[in-house]
Scaffold this motif. Sequence first.
Motif, PDB file in Angstrom:
ATOM      1  N   LEU A  42       0.841  -1.127  -0.125  1.00  0.00           N
ATOM      2  CA  LEU A  42       0.103   0.060   0.004  1.00  0.00           C
ATOM      3  C   LEU A  42       0.891   1.330  -0.115  1.00  0.00           C
ATOM      4  N   GLY A  43       1.994   1.310   0.667  1.00  0.00           N
ATOM      5  CA  GLY A  43       2.947   2.316   0.488  1.00  0.00           C
ATOM      6  C   GLY A  43       4.341   1.911   1.513  1.00  0.00           C
ATOM      7  N   SER A  44       4.783   2.758   2.088  1.00  0.00           N
ATOM      8  CA  SER A  44       6.120   2.260   2.767  1.00  0.00           C
ATOM      9  C   SER A  44       6.184   3.466   3.895  1.00  0.00           C
ATOM     10  N   LEU A  45       7.031   3.427   4.887  1.00  0.00           N
ATOM     11  CA  LEU A  45       7.439   4.356   5.750  1.00  0.00           C
ATOM     12  C   LEU A  45       8.986   4.130   6.033  1.00  0.00           C
ATOM     13  N   SER A  46       9.637   5.186   6.160  1.00  0.00           N
ATOM     14  CA  SER A  46      11.296   5.413   6.086  1.00  0.00           C
ATOM     15  C   SER A  46      11.684   6.217   7.429  1.00  0.00           C
ATOM     16  N   VAL A  47      13.056   6.075   7.422  1.00  0.00           N
ATOM     17  CA  VAL A  47      14.020   7.044   7.966  1.00  0.00           C
ATOM     18  C   VAL A  47      14.992   7.656   7.091  1.00  0.00           C
ATOM     19  N   ALA A  48      15.020   9.018   7.179  1.00  0.00           N
ATOM     20  CA  ALA A  48      15.754   9.637   6.289  1.00  0.00           C
ATOM     21  C   ALA A  48      16.992  10.648   6.951  1.00  0.00           C
ATOM     22  N   TYR A  49      18.319  10.296   6.527  1.00  0.00           N
ATOM     23  CA  TYR A  49      19.179  10.925   7.430  1.00  0.00           C
ATOM     24  C   TYR A  49      20.525  11.392   6.532  1.00  0.00           C
ATOM     25  N   LEU A  50      21.289  12.145   7.017  1.00  0.00           N
ATOM     26  CA  LEU A  50      22.762  12.332   6.494  1.00  0.00           C
ATOM     27  C   LEU A  50      23.555  11.019   6.597  1.00  0.00           C
ATOM     28  N   ALA A  51      24.119  10.700   5.378  1.00  0.00           N
ATOM     29  CA  ALA A  51      24.771   9.628   5.377  1.00  0.00           C
ATOM     30  C   ALA A  51      25.930   9.466   6.147  1.00  0.00           C
ATOM     31  N   SER A  52      26.539  10.344   6.839  1.00  0.00           N
ATOM     32  CA  SER A  52      27.508  10.448   7.785  1.00  0.00           C
ATOM     33  C   SER A  52      26.974  10.384   9.043  1.00  0.00           C
ATOM     34  N   ARG A  53      26.001  10.425   9.264  1.00  0.00           N
ATOM     35  CA  ARG A  53      25.500  10.262  10.712  1.00  0.00           C
ATOM     36  C   ARG A  53      25.454   8.921  11.299  1.00  0.00           C
ATOM     37  N   PHE A  54      25.126   7.850  10.565  1.00  0.00           N
ATOM     38  CA  PHE A  54      25.051   6.545  11.083  1.00  0.00           C
ATOM     39  C   PHE A  54      26.292   5.790  10.387  1.00  0.00           C
ATOM     40  N   ALA A  55      26.879   4.845  11.023  1.00  0.00           N
ATOM     41  CA  ALA A  55      27.771   3.789  10.679  1.00  0.00           C
ATOM     42  C   ALA A  55      26.797   2.677  10.057  1.00  0.00           C
ATOM     43  N   ALA A  56      27.736   1.914   9.105  1.00  0.00           N
ATOM     44  CA  ALA A  56      26.979   0.955   8.239  1.00  0.00           C
ATOM     45  C   ALA A  56      26.488  -0.231   9.197  1.00  0.00           C
ATOM     46  N   VAL A  57      27.246  -0.423  10.365  1.00  0.00           N
ATOM     47  CA  VAL A  57      26.761  -1.363  11.399  1.00  0.00           C
ATOM     48  C   VAL A  57      25.481  -0.845  12.005  1.00  0.00           C
ATOM     49  N   GLU A  58      25.196   0.216  12.000  1.00  0.00           N
ATOM     50  CA  GLU A  58      24.016   0.724  12.695  1.00  0.00           C
ATOM     51  C   GLU A  58      22.564   0.475  11.716  1.00  0.00           C
ATOM     52  N   VAL A  59      23.073   0.335  10.499  1.00  0.00           N
ATOM     53  CA  VAL A  59      21.719   0.462   9.529  1.00  0.00           C
ATOM     54  C   VAL A  59      20.791  -0.578   9.936  1.00  0.00           C
ATOM     55  N   PRO A  60      21.433  -2.213  10.302  1.00  0.00           N
ATOM     56  CA  PRO A  60      20.416  -3.110  10.416  1.00  0.00           C
ATOM     57  C   PRO A  60      19.403  -2.889  11.661  1.00  0.00           C
ATOM     58  N   ARG A  61      19.952  -2.080  12.706  1.00  0.00           N
ATOM     59  CA  ARG A  61      19.344  -1.751  13.980  1.00  0.00           C
ATOM     60  C   ARG A  61      18.285  -0.741  13.695  1.00  0.00           C
ATOM     61  N   ILE A  62      18.525   0.305  12.850  1.00  0.00           N
ATOM     62  CA  ILE A  62      17.457   1.195  12.465  1.00  0.00           C
ATOM     63  C   ILE A  62      16.404   0.493  11.439  1.00  0.00           C
ATOM     64  N   ALA A  63      16.804  -0.592  10.655  1.00  0.00           N
ATOM     65  CA  ALA A  63      15.888  -1.099   9.873  1.00  0.00           C
ATOM     66  C   ALA A  63      14.785  -1.966  10.876  1.00  0.00           C
ATOM     67  N   GLU A  64      15.366  -2.409  11.848  1.00  0.00           N
ATOM     68  CA  GLU A  64      14.522  -3.290  12.485  1.00  0.00           C
ATOM     69  C   GLU A  64      13.444  -2.399  13.129  1.00  0.00           C
ATOM     70  N   LEU A  65      13.685  -1.173  13.564  1.00  0.00           N
ATOM     71  CA  LEU A  65      12.844  -0.269  14.310  1.00  0.00           C
ATOM     72  C   LEU A  65      11.826   0.222  13.166  1.00  0.00           C
ATOM     73  N   VAL A  66      12.333   0.333  11.833  1.00  0.00           N
ATOM     74  CA  VAL A  66      11.471   0.748  10.670  1.00  0.00           C
ATOM     75  C   VAL A  66      10.425  -0.360  10.507  1.00  0.00           C
ATOM     76  N   MET A  67      10.960  -1.566  10.424  1.00  0.00           N
ATOM     77  CA  MET A  67      10.165  -2.759  10.036  1.00  0.00           C
ATOM     78  C   MET A  67       9.035  -2.924  11.118  1.00  0.00           C
ATOM     79  N   ALA A  68       9.353  -2.755  12.423  1.00  0.00           N
ATOM     80  CA  ALA A  68       8.521  -2.866  13.628  1.00  0.00           C
ATOM     81  C   ALA A  68       7.411  -1.890  13.440  1.00  0.00           C
ATOM     82  N   ALA A  69       7.626  -0.609  12.976  1.00  0.00           N
ATOM     83  CA  ALA A  69       6.638   0.490  12.767  1.00  0.00           C
ATOM     84  C   ALA A  69       6.015   0.118  11.707  1.00  0.00           C
ATOM     85  N   SER A  70       6.432  -0.441  10.710  1.00  0.00           N
ATOM     86  CA  SER A  70       5.733  -0.938   9.447  1.00  0.00           C
ATOM     87  C   SER A  70       4.587  -1.738   9.678  1.00  0.00           C
TER      88      SER A  70
END
Length: 274
Positions: A216-244
């Motif tokens: 139906l759609g999507s939701l997202s987190v948008a941020y400056l690329a320099s703000r999160f290290a690559a290792v933090e992306v899966p943690r943020i992704a878990e929050l995004v999926m939980a919200a979805s």
Amino acid sequence: MTDAPTPASTTHRVAEVLLALGRGDEWKGVSSLARDLALGKAVVHRILQTLAGSGLVKYDAQRRQYALGPAAHALAAVESRRDRLLWAGSPAIAHLGQLTGETTTLVERVGHERIYIDQVESSQHIRISIRVGDTYPLAHGASGQSILAFLPPDDIDLALSVPVRRYTPTTMVDVAEIRARLALIRERGWATTTSERVAHSASIAAPVLDPSGHPLGSLSVAYLASRFAAVEVPRIAELVMAASRHVERRLAADTAPAGQAPAVASSIVAAESR
């Protein structure tokens, strides 16, 4: 001598006729509409004929009466769907913004495009911001690709049959590469892109699916690329999926009490604690 109708007055009369058809009995004749609206019968008849040509109004020759047409009902259905997505999704992105400290967005799918219908801006001094109402093809960005990945194969083929616009030097435009990314998104349930539409920006998105698995759609987190290290992306992704998933449950329940916002903290915080 009366003044000729201005474009504004004509538009107002068209709106009055449509609104009148939506009140009371489904079918109405020219005479009754003209009487109720204090307009001339010729004016009402001309408006109805024009609206019938676009499908906003339908005509029954036996009754010699008019009613709202399929196009009007389709518009109402679109608005109803958008209202439900806003009701279910807006509190979720607000809470997601609190957890991440970044801008969060809510997107609706419209054909092979996505439209931003809500956002909660980050409180950071330097932040990513979008404009509600902006539209982009599904092939672009995490918000679009998270939707595209879950469409039927024929829809994906059609969406990718149009050349993909290159916004930045790192925009993924090769169809084979996009298809490989879509397969990964289906496997893990979320999408991420960096500097593909706006330089130095990154996004993590998850689709909002109906009970049949259709996006139906999507939701997202948008941020400056320099703000999160690559290792933090899966943690943020878990929050995004939980919200979805929370939004999906609210939509599936099909209950939206007047003035009552859904509680989102428990389901999203559960993901945060993992």
